[in-house]
Write an enzyme that holds these catalytic residues in place. Structure first.
Site, PDB file in Angstrom:
ATOM      1  N   CYS A 401       0.817  -1.213   0.000  1.00 45.62           N
ATOM      2  CA  CYS A 401       0.000   0.000   0.000  1.00 45.62           C
ATOM      3  C   CYS A 401       0.849   1.260   0.000  1.00 45.62           C
ATOM      4  O   CYS A 401       0.378   2.330  -0.397  1.00 45.62           O
ATOM      5  CB  CYS A 401      -0.924  -0.005   1.212  1.00 45.62           C
ATOM      6  SG  CYS A 401      -2.518  -0.761   0.857  1.00 45.62           S
ATOM      7  N   ASP A 431     -16.337   4.775   1.122  1.00 53.39           N
ATOM      8  CA  ASP A 431     -15.905   3.389   1.298  1.00 53.39           C
ATOM      9  C   ASP A 431     -15.190   2.907   0.035  1.00 53.39           C
ATOM     10  O   ASP A 431     -15.478   3.357  -1.079  1.00 53.39           O
ATOM     11  CB  ASP A 431     -17.114   2.492   1.575  1.00 53.39           C
ATOM     12  CG  ASP A 431     -17.787   2.839   2.892  1.00 53.39           C
ATOM     13  OD1 ASP A 431     -17.503   2.161   3.885  1.00 53.39           O
ATOM     14  OD2 ASP A 431     -18.578   3.801   2.901  1.00 53.39           O
ATOM     15  N   ASP A 432     -14.260   1.959   0.209  1.00 55.39           N
ATOM     16  CA  ASP A 432     -13.509   1.445  -0.942  1.00 55.39           C
ATOM     17  C   ASP A 432     -14.366   0.540  -1.823  1.00 55.39           C
ATOM     18  O   ASP A 432     -14.058   0.337  -2.994  1.00 55.39           O
ATOM     19  CB  ASP A 432     -12.277   0.670  -0.463  1.00 55.39           C
ATOM     20  CG  ASP A 432     -11.221   1.593   0.127  1.00 55.39           C
ATOM     21  OD1 ASP A 432     -11.197   2.773  -0.267  1.00 55.39           O
ATOM     22  OD2 ASP A 432     -10.439   1.135   0.970  1.00 55.39           O
ATOM     23  N   SER A 523      -3.466 -12.480 -16.717  1.00 59.43           N
ATOM     24  CA  SER A 523      -2.041 -12.434 -16.382  1.00 59.43           C
ATOM     25  C   SER A 523      -1.286 -11.749 -17.509  1.00 59.43           C
ATOM     26  O   SER A 523      -1.721 -11.753 -18.671  1.00 59.43           O
ATOM     27  CB  SER A 523      -1.488 -13.847 -16.160  1.00 59.43           C
ATOM     28  OG  SER A 523      -1.530 -14.589 -17.376  1.00 59.43           O
TER      29      SER A 523
END
Length: 719
Positions: A401, A431-432, A523
């Site tokens: 983070c 809020d996330d 990916s």
């Protein structure tokens, strides 16, 4: 995470953090082989140096002085560290198995796991005795016993050099307590019978000077809670029984299929086993062409040959070097007090000067691992854009983070977005996660990804998965489904396949444990490892948001803070391995049970990139409350205060501090603005918090009551 300009094409796995492997890692850091990914597997973050053990037992060294910090060493060498105990090796599949169930692929492997002094065939020893190896557990057990009040009776089983050193160290340590003690040395044969007569005579005299009882040609029938029981039922009273008799190989070596000699791996002069892709060194190896006793001097001197031969084999250059051990070697034996005995070529000598000589040798060896260079920032060119030097002048860019954008940048970007008005999406005040309402079902959706800050994809997957789940838990939702987004560093196809398998197997385990499934993902390859997950959860009741707090509620935090500082220090080689290992373990801890315990919270969030102060302020602003924060009650990670005192800060610290810019700078105050990765839950709860705290503690969370909400809207008072 250390980047490379070249793709990895070969996996070198070092099993065990013994002296040879530690030296190989140091040499690798100074001269790596391009294209090789190095992995070290070891049960703990440190490896003790056996040469200083007697000095520690006697009280001449602190416990920390014995330890080689493998976390720092791995950072220096660019290796990944897997903290786990090896339990097997599959030659055909080229896998090392760990007790935790993980399997690690290798192209070339080297084993340096030492020996054990456990005595499984001696009745009662496992319950009442302490083996001299592994050293970690032995050193801890002795320190606990030594600090007990009252008289002390100690028995040492094994009269070789190691047993004599331990007995003398015990006697010296107990003698300076000014309490009664008795040390007994027991051997099935003759004490130090392998030494020449002149050296043996001097050692016997030293034992007698401490009034150590010597029992030779003794047969032990069992170890009881009262001491050592000899045949004939004679009892040697002992509150501490140490086993130092002989060298026993680890049992899992027998299942490897490698050629063994009495349980030890047979190696040639090139240090290769019967499988040329697997090397072995140190006490776990048997040099078939030139057998030698188990002694640390050989492990240390094998390191140069091992390093060169590993590089040659990995580069497919078959010109290997041959290790030729010396026929005789200098034995320096600690004598309890700061005195030592030297023995070589039939000449024995002792005294304080010999101990100082031995101490210089030991300290010189340990200094190789304590004085490692850190990570330096790149120097900008003479001509560069305005502002570049200022950007490079700060702390290095952290992972997790701490590598994210700060709150001001996010608020500005989000303010520019188009407003939406959809009945199936519930807008939230900061809020996330978002709430979706479809067919009467409430779903919470969130996404998060982490730039890797450790070289182990398995650990990073555990952290990233639990970090992404934090938004779901903090809203009281139940995880339902997830998709993965993986960016791998440049790897060969074989290594990319291995890494992706490790990541997805780990992720599947994490999500399935909480009742969710991984439905797919994407990916790609890039400059470094990044792992992210989009997670959807369901809510049977109204979701918990950050806007439900009211004045007078208790503020509970479920994890310590300080992970950002610790990871920033680890990048620069300044954090102790034990600190880093504990922080990583906490970051891997699921908040599932904590969320259930806090299910009736009025407001809740997970503490991540904005730091504790930033996320608390979000609750205050969304709920129109303030907060009184009890600084002394805020739990911190071991080492975080020490590192903050050294002015170590993560790269997001200054932006986070803008939430309370007038806060006085101090180590603990500054940790309030430290970005957390996979941090704890911060909840505002009504009523008596004691039962909640007790439940969290019983569930193994480091939870604390850190303050209360107030009616002073948007104000946080730190006291």
């Amino acid at each position: 995470m250390q980047k490379t300009d070249f793709p990895f094409t070969r996996d070198l796995v070092l099993v065990g953090g013994g002296h040879s492997h530690a030296l190989v890692l140091r040499k690798w850091g100074m001269n790596p082989l391009a294209g090789v990914r190095v992995t070290l597997i070891n049960p703990g973050p440190t490896a003790p140096y056996s040469g200083m053990l007697p000095g520690f037992l006697a009280g001449h060294y602190q416990r920390s002085e014995l330890d080689i910090d493998l976390i720092r060493l791995a950072r220096f060498s660019g290796a990944r560290v897997i903290l786990g105990k090896a339990s097997g090796l599959d030659q055909e599949k080229q896998l090392v198995s760990l007790e935790c169930g993980q399997n690690i692929h290798f192209d070339i492997a080297s084993i340096d796991v030492g020996i054990t002094s456990k005595m499984p065939t001696l009745q009662g020893f496992s319950q009442h005795g302490t083996p001299a190896k592994p050293l970690h557990a032995f050193a801890y057990a002795w320190e606990q016993f030594r600090q007990k009040p009252g008289d002390a009776n100690v028995a040492v089983i094994g009269g070789g050099i190691a047993g004599v050193e331990i007995a003398l160290a015990f006697a010296h340590a107990l003698s300076i307590r000014q309490r009664g003690y008795k040390v007994t040395l027991i051997d099935a044969g003759s004490v130090v019978g392998s030494l020449r007569q002149s050296a043996r005579t001097k050692l016997i005299a030293e034992l007698q000077s401490y009034n150590i009882d010597i029992l030779e040609h003794a047969k032990i029938s069992e170890i009881s809670a009262l001491g050592v029981v000899l045949e004939g039922e004679n009892l040697i009273p002992a509150g501490f029984v140490c086993g130092a008799a002989g060298a026993h190989p680890h049992s899992w070596l027998r299942s490897t299929g490698l050629d063994l000699n009495d349980g030890f791996i047979e190696v040639s002069s090139t240090l290769q086993s019967s499988n040329p892709s697997i090397f072995a060194v140190g006490d776990c190896a048997h040099m078939s062409e030139s057998p030698r006793p188990k002694a640390g001097v050989f492990a240390v001197r094998q390191a140069d040959t091992l390093f060169d031969n590993l590089r040659a084999t990995l580069a497919e250059n078959r010109r290997l070097k041959h290790y030729q051990p010396q026929k005789d070697y200098l034995k320096l034996i600690s004598l309890g007090r700061k005195s030592a005995l030297g023995d070589r070529f039939g000449v024995a000598f002792r005294g304080a000067a010999v101990w100082r000589w031995k101490n210089r040798i030991d300290q010189s060896f340990m200094s190789k691992f304590k004085n490692l260079p850190g990570t330096n920032q790149p120097e900008p060119p003479t001509e560069c854009a305005a502002g570049l030097k200022g950007e490079l002048g700060g702390p290095p860019l952290c992972g997790g983070c701490a590598s994210k954008l700060g709150q001001p940048a996010l608020e500005y970007a989000l303010a520019q977005r188009s407003l939406f008005d959809r009945p199936d999406i519930r807008r939230l005040p900061g809020d996330d996660a978002a709430i979706l309402c479809t067919g009467g079902v409430q779903q919470v959706i969130s996404t998060d990804h982490l730039r890797a800050f450790v070289n182990d994809p398995i650990v990073m997957t555990k952290i990233a998965a639990n970090h992404a789940l934090g938004d779901i838990w903090s809203m009281g939702a139940t995880p339902q489904v997830a998709t993965a987004t993986i960016i791998l560093p440049r790897l060969s196809t074989a290594l990319a396949t291995r890494s992706l398998h490790e990541i997805m197997t780990t992720a599947d385990h994490i999500f399935s444990e909480v009742g969710a499934v991984i439905a797919g993902g994407h990916s790609s390859q890039g400059s470094e490892l990044t792992i992210g997950f989009t997670v959807v959860g369901t809510c049977d009741t109204a979701p918990i948001t950050i806007s439900g707090a009211s004045p007078g509620q208790s503020l509970i935090l479920t994890k310590p803070i300080g992970s950002g500082v610790l990871m920033a220090a680890e990048m620069s080689g300044l954090a102790e391995g034990d600190w880093v290992a504990f922080a990583l373990e906490q970051m891997c801890q699921s908040q599932a049970q904590a969320a259930r315990i806090l299910g009736k919270a009025k407001a809740m969030t997970d503490v991540t990139g904005f730091g504790l102060a930033g996320h608390l302020m979000n609750i205050c602003q969304a709920s129109n409350v303030g907060a009184d924060l009890n600084l002394e009650a805020v739990p911190t990670f071991p080492g975080a205060i020490e590192l903050a005192t050294q002015k170590i800060r993560s790269s997001l610290f200054l932006e986070n501090k803008q939430v309370l810019p007038d806060t006085r700078s101090s180590p603990i105050n500054d940790l309030l603005f430290d970005p957390q990765t996979a941090g704890g839950l911060l909840a505002a709860v009504e009523g008596d918090p004691a039962p909640i705290l007790a439940s969290l503690e019983a569930a193994d969370y480091t939870a604390a009551l850190i303050g209360r909400t107030t009616d002073k809207i948007g104000q946080i008072s730190i006291c």
